[in-house]
Design an enzyme around this catalytic site. Structure first.
Site, PDB file in Angstrom:
ATOM      1  N   TYR A 146       8.025  10.454   3.772  1.00 37.67           N
ATOM      2  CA  TYR A 146       7.364   9.048   4.183  1.00 37.67           C
ATOM      3  C   TYR A 146       8.274   8.394   5.425  1.00 37.67           C
ATOM      4  CZ  TYR A 146       5.572   9.076  -0.424  1.00 37.67           C
ATOM      5  OH  TYR A 146       4.788   9.339  -1.719  1.00 37.67           O
ATOM      6  N   GLU A 157      -1.022   2.223  -0.229  1.00 34.73           N
ATOM      7  CA  GLU A 157      -2.174   2.864  -1.026  1.00 34.73           C
ATOM      8  C   GLU A 157      -3.517   2.812  -0.304  1.00 34.73           C
ATOM      9  OE1 GLU A 157      -1.185   5.175  -2.895  1.00 34.73           O
ATOM     10  OE2 GLU A 157       0.942   4.086  -3.404  1.00 34.73           O
TER      11      GLU A 157
END
Length: 622
Positions: free
Chosen positions: A402, A318
């Site tokens: 991803y 993040e």
């Protein structure tokens, strides 16, 4: 991770390449954007540049109510602006201070309705409104659903859910600054993805308190985020810290102790952190994702609180979004890999710098296995980095967006060299800071600055195959993780009748434990499963990633002794990454699994975020 409505026009993409500039802040406010059919906006005519919110969080009615004032850039001949709205209740609209006309068009599922407002020459619009009590971006938690036994509210905007509480142009290519004044009940603290101007709030004398915020950097609208609850803060460094409920915050600060070091690594690689502070907010268990990269204030699931800092790669991921995703953002959701693939690559680089090369290789090996599984389960269109047609990310594999995206960048690194790729990426983030990006323009930019007409290098890289074709190109290489070398032997010994405790479980890290559980045969006897659970305490193990892998194996074998653990796991947290696959697996296990799924869901559904509940509704109805 996140639900996305993914429609894009490939024909419109060249417009972005034509208008991109080399320095942030130099963009034309009406610079052409690729067509985003997940939004009703017509940004080529009139575009929101700033959002000013003055809202009250009404916990009794479960609505946000107040007004939004929008600043607009528009063509001289623009007569109207089109916004996105989903179940908003509009009370009054004015343009330039004078009441104006507006229309709400036909509403479509997920997409909502176009809110078309007559400008009458004005460049500001004020909308008095309130959100609906079922706004999909907002979850209003009862005291019983929180650690502190007080009400809690949080938002989840990605990908196109902020239109359920903010009337704006809800497209990732339309960057907007914002400020906010939020009124909440006394005893609760408001935090947002912005600079906090009034940390303690302003008492209003009526049992409420007002908090003010500002975000001077232009961000995509899905990154406007809010949390309200009984929150306290613990610093983990000069620029970093943790917000959480009082009984959770110390655990959170312990797990996040390396955040400042993570920032130092990322800055050394990719340039300065441009957002001021970096804090995280640990949310109640119903938060539907692992994390959400809201600028200045990442939202995190409590399921990463393993007690031993073994799951902090989530925090690294993040934080990495502060460069890839928040700083340079996919212009349309069909190019989501530009956010997530880049971020997964950077996450790996942070992890390697802090925890060693072997740690990084093991993470890459697990991701490689996930990609191989995806290639057998995901349709060819869903295997492309640039998604084609209409794609729902709930049905698309994160192993592509991803992991294939990160593998692409690692392949480039291997071919051109790490130093050369690092130099390019740092310049890329500098040149396109606070701007949108498309796959086509990224490839053109990479060719211009790295390939530079070298035909042999172009042939080695296979750039277009990676971006636009299904599968994995031939220049990919499987990672080698020596930390996994002994695991096959321990599995063979267990299958041959040896005790599972012979494996060095206590000395394995999380990834080795995951590899062991993921590599075990999918069909095991009840005795073997009992021995595994007894040896390692898997029904109650504190590491949720490992517990998920164990429960997946238990469900695959309809292992009745773990039924209570499955029900408990599905009831105590609402992370979609765990919830959806387990319900799907249960529904495939005949009467036993279906009965367990329906019994659990009957009492757990109210605790799930609407995004997750809607997904499980579909799974159980299939």
């Amino acid at each position: 991770m996140l639900r996305r409505t993914l429609l894009a026009s490939a024909l419109a993409i060249p417009a972005l390449a034509a208008c991109a500039t080399a320095t942030s802040g130099a963009r034309d406010p009406l610079a052409p954007l690729p067509l985003d059919t997940s939004s009703h906006a017509r940004p080529e005519i009139a575009r929101v540049t700033h959002v000013s919110l003055d809202l009250t969080a009404d916990f009794e009615r479960k609505v946000m109510r107040g007004k939004a004032t929008l600043s607009i850039a528009a063509r001289d001949d623009a007569r109207e602006i089109v916004l996105d709205s989903l179940n908003l209740v509009i009370h009054r609209v004015s343009a330039g201070g004078a009441e104006t006309t507006y229309t709400l068009g036909e509403s479509r599922p997920s997409l909502g309705a176009p809110l078309t407002i007559a400008l009458n020459g004005a460049r500001t619009v004020e909308i008095e409104y309130e959100s609906g009590p079922d706004a999909a971006s907002l979850q209003w938690l009862t005291p019983a659903q929180t650690a502190s036994n007080k009400p809690f509210l949080f938002s989840q905007g990605q990908s196109i859910l902020n239109r359920t509480w903010i009337p704006t142009q809800d497209s990732p290519g339309i960057r907007q600054t914002y400020d906010a004044r939020i009124v909440a009940p006394e005893g609760l603290k408001v935090v947002m993805s912005a600079e906090m101007l009034t940390p303690e709030g302003e008492p209003l004398g009526d049992g409420q308190r007002a908090f003010r915020f500002r975000m001077p950097q232009p961000i995509p609208p899905y990154l406007i985020a809010i949390g309200i609850g009984d929150l306290v803060h613990r610093a983990t460094g000069p620029r970093t810290g943790v917000y959480a409920e009082p009984s959770v915050v110390e655990r959170g600060a312990y797990e996040c102790a390396d955040m400042e070091r993570m920032m130092d690594v990322a800055e050394a690689l990719y340039g300065p952190y441009r957002w001021g502070r970096y804090d995280v907010l640990i949310l109640p268990p119903s938060f539907p994702y692992g994390g959400m990269e809201n600028p200045r204030l990442t939202f995190l699931t409590p399921t990463f609180l393993a007690g031993d800092r073994s799951l902090v790669s989530l925090v690294a991921h993040e934080l990495a979004h502060s460069w890839s995703g928040n700083l340079v953002t996919n212009a349309v959701w069909a190019d989501g890999w530009l956010n997530e693939g880049f971020t997964s690559y950077i996450e790996g680089r942070i992890g390697e710098a802090l925890f060693g090369e072997e740690n990084a290789r093991m993470a890459e090996a697990l991701a490689w296995a996930d990609i191989q599984t995806a290639l057998t389960t995901v349709t060819p269109d869903g295997q492309r980095l640039h998604w084609v047609g209409e794609v729902d990310a709930n049905d698309n594999s994160s192993a592509i967006t991803y992991d294939k995206g990160a593998l692409f960048l690692r392949t480039i690194e291997r071919i051109v060299g790490r130093t050369r790729l690092d130099t390019y990426l740092r310049s890329y983030f500098d040149r396109y800071a606070f701007q949108p990006m498309t796959t086509q323009h990224f490839l053109a930019d990479f060719r211009q600055h790295v390939v530079r007409g070298d035909a042999a290098l172009e042939a080695q890289l296979l750039l277009d195959q990676w971006a636009y074709e299904p599968g994995i190109p031939s220049n990919a290489q499987a990672p080698v993780a020596t930390g996994f070398n002994d695991i096959p032997g321990h599995i063979e010994a267990f299958i041959a009748g040896g005790p599972p405790a012979a494996a060095p479980w206590e000395h394995w890290n999380t990834m080795q434990r995951q590899r062991y559980l993921q590599t075990l045969p999918r069909e095991l006897s009840a005795t073997q499963l009992r021995d595994l659970e007894a040896a390692f305490g898997l029904d109650d193990i504190g590491n949720m990633e490992v517990r998920f892998d164990w429960l997946s194996l238990a469900i695959a074998n309809s292992f009745e002794p773990s039924s209570a653990a499955i029900e408990r796991f599905l009831s105590e947290q609402g992370r979609g990454k765990f919830i959806r696959p387990l319900y799907r697996a249960l529904m495939q296990r005949g009467e036993w699994g279906q009965a367990l799924a329906r019994r659990t869901y009957a009492h757990a559904r109210d605790g799930y975020h609407p995004i997750v509940a809607a997904a499980v509704d579909r799974i159980l109805a299939a």
